[in-house]
Design a protein around this motif. Sequence first.
Motif, PDB file in Angstrom:
ATOM      1  N   ALA A 242      67.139 -12.113  42.230  1.00 19.46           N
ATOM      2  CA  ALA A 242      65.611 -12.237  43.040  1.00 19.46           C
ATOM      3  C   ALA A 242      65.760 -11.086  44.423  1.00 19.46           C
ATOM      4  O   ALA A 242      66.012 -11.064  44.748  1.00 19.46           O
ATOM      5  N   THR A 243      64.567 -10.158  44.402  1.00 17.43           N
ATOM      6  CA  THR A 243      63.033 -10.696  43.135  1.00 17.43           C
ATOM      7  C   THR A 243      62.768  -9.147  42.745  1.00 17.43           C
ATOM      8  O   THR A 243      63.107  -7.852  42.866  1.00 17.43           O
ATOM      9  N   SER A 276      62.048 -12.054  49.971  1.00 16.66           N
ATOM     10  CA  SER A 276      63.197 -11.489  48.843  1.00 16.66           C
ATOM     11  C   SER A 276      64.329 -12.347  49.966  1.00 16.66           C
ATOM     12  O   SER A 276      65.438 -13.127  48.754  1.00 16.66           O
ATOM     13  N   LEU A 277      64.628 -12.185  51.269  1.00 15.56           N
ATOM     14  CA  LEU A 277      65.823 -12.503  51.584  1.00 15.56           C
ATOM     15  C   LEU A 277      65.200 -14.815  51.787  1.00 15.56           C
ATOM     16  O   LEU A 277      66.546 -15.348  51.550  1.00 15.56           O
ATOM     17  N   LEU A 280      66.579 -15.638  48.051  1.00 18.01           N
ATOM     18  CA  LEU A 280      67.957 -15.742  47.752  1.00 18.01           C
ATOM     19  C   LEU A 280      68.264 -17.262  48.167  1.00 18.01           C
ATOM     20  O   LEU A 280      68.937 -17.725  47.724  1.00 18.01           O
ATOM     21  N   ARG A 281      67.914 -17.691  49.923  1.00 19.87           N
ATOM     22  CA  ARG A 281      68.805 -18.420  50.743  1.00 19.87           C
ATOM     23  C   ARG A 281      68.313 -19.642  49.882  1.00 19.87           C
ATOM     24  O   ARG A 281      69.305 -21.119  49.898  1.00 19.87           O
ATOM     25  N   ARG A 284      70.735 -19.711  46.357  1.00 21.23           N
ATOM     26  CA  ARG A 284      71.823 -20.390  47.025  1.00 21.23           C
ATOM     27  C   ARG A 284      72.137 -22.039  47.771  1.00 21.23           C
ATOM     28  O   ARG A 284      73.239 -22.287  47.329  1.00 21.23           O
ATOM     29  N   VAL A 293      74.630 -13.948  41.734  1.00 19.43           N
ATOM     30  CA  VAL A 293      72.659 -13.614  42.330  1.00 19.43           C
ATOM     31  C   VAL A 293      72.669 -12.780  42.950  1.00 19.43           C
ATOM     32  O   VAL A 293      73.522 -12.217  43.593  1.00 19.43           O
ATOM     33  N   SER A 295      70.565  -9.752  44.620  1.00 20.35           N
ATOM     34  CA  SER A 295      68.996  -9.659  45.937  1.00 20.35           C
ATOM     35  C   SER A 295      68.866  -8.800  45.703  1.00 20.35           C
ATOM     36  O   SER A 295      69.624  -7.508  46.140  1.00 20.35           O
ATOM     37  N   ARG A 308      72.048  -9.513  53.221  1.00 23.69           N
ATOM     38  CA  ARG A 308      72.323 -10.398  51.661  1.00 23.69           C
ATOM     39  C   ARG A 308      73.924 -10.808  51.629  1.00 23.69           C
ATOM     40  O   ARG A 308      73.326 -12.110  51.442  1.00 23.69           O
ATOM     41  N   ALA A 313      74.065 -13.624  48.550  1.00 27.88           N
ATOM     42  CA  ALA A 313      74.085 -11.990  47.514  1.00 27.88           C
ATOM     43  C   ALA A 313      75.520 -11.770  46.957  1.00 27.88           C
ATOM     44  O   ALA A 313      76.073 -11.699  47.945  1.00 27.88           O
ATOM     45  N   VAL A 316      73.651  -6.404  45.241  1.00 25.99           N
ATOM     46  CA  VAL A 316      72.602  -6.230  46.269  1.00 25.99           C
ATOM     47  C   VAL A 316      71.909  -4.979  45.525  1.00 25.99           C
ATOM     48  O   VAL A 316      72.939  -4.159  45.077  1.00 25.99           O
TER      49      VAL A 316
END
Length: 343
Positions: A242-243, A276-277, A280-281, A284, A293, A295, A308, A313, A316
Amino acid sequence: MYPFFFATVLSKLDPEFAHHLAFDVIRALPKLRLSSAIRKHTRPTTDLSVSTLGLTFPTPFGVAAGFDKDGKAVIGLGLLGFGHVEVGTLTAHSQPGNPTPRLFRLVRDRAVINRMGFNNGGAADASKRLSKIRHVAHRPVLGVNIGKSRVVKVDNAIDDYLTSTKLLAPVADYLVVNVSSPNTPGLRGLQELDKLAPLLTAVKAEAGSTPLLVKIAPDLSDDEVVRIAELVVSRGLDGIIATNTTISRNGLVSDRAVIDAAGAGGLSGAPLAARSLEVLRVIRRVVPSSLCVISVGGVSTADDVAERLDAGATLVQGYSAFLYLGPLWARQINRGLSRLRAH
């Protein structure tokens, strides 16, 4: 030094030409007799290794799909300090991609717009090349990103992905199903659960023991992200990336004429960081801690990477900042992470 070179030389060149120029240099690095010295100069100063997907990544930072379409510069990218290289997007059929120009810089935004269209030499050609890379010492972890061939109708996408999977899963450390590029007609529609579920199920079965991840778009709603994350867990996939790039143009500071001249395509770089952050959250919160995951989107500095990782993440990835920060970018990230972990 590099910022001056970018401002005075590279920024004056056609973006795709400049990319090929830099790519050829990186590709040539392993042929030099300085490989050991380069590796020593770019590797982390402390242990940054990450264990996930049944693999050991020497650093959590890698280069995202799109930079090395055909897997021709994997070793050179590893020498620059990237812990993993995700090649592709590769398709079952070789294809030239969209007409040029198709890559555009938004310098004021530290962003890039691309509508490359999965230009690549095809899965069969890449599989031969990547099979040799697997046996190279000190290589980075090798990810392979696969997508739908343009000549194949969406209704026949599963068979198309399976052709690529058969060829590439045996030579990949991990495999990624890309259903999120905005530059192949109909591709993002495969993120709808009724289409995504059978696709992922079929590819997972064909991939065998090769870890399988899916790459999603930032333009999904949070509810859609949650539903895909739950599908990934229920179908036994190994992770989510993601993403991908965004079709949004919100919040850009570049001149509107410059943005309009670039036209359609996926936007990447700094403007993508916040969304994007967020994605991620969201992911998660609903997946097990053991799920990988990755990121990607808007990462520029070691602090960005650390943020991240702190947000959950596992790994990364970056790409667009490479254009603006130059060949020592991964080294800067690795050294920065080492300093942060020392404090």
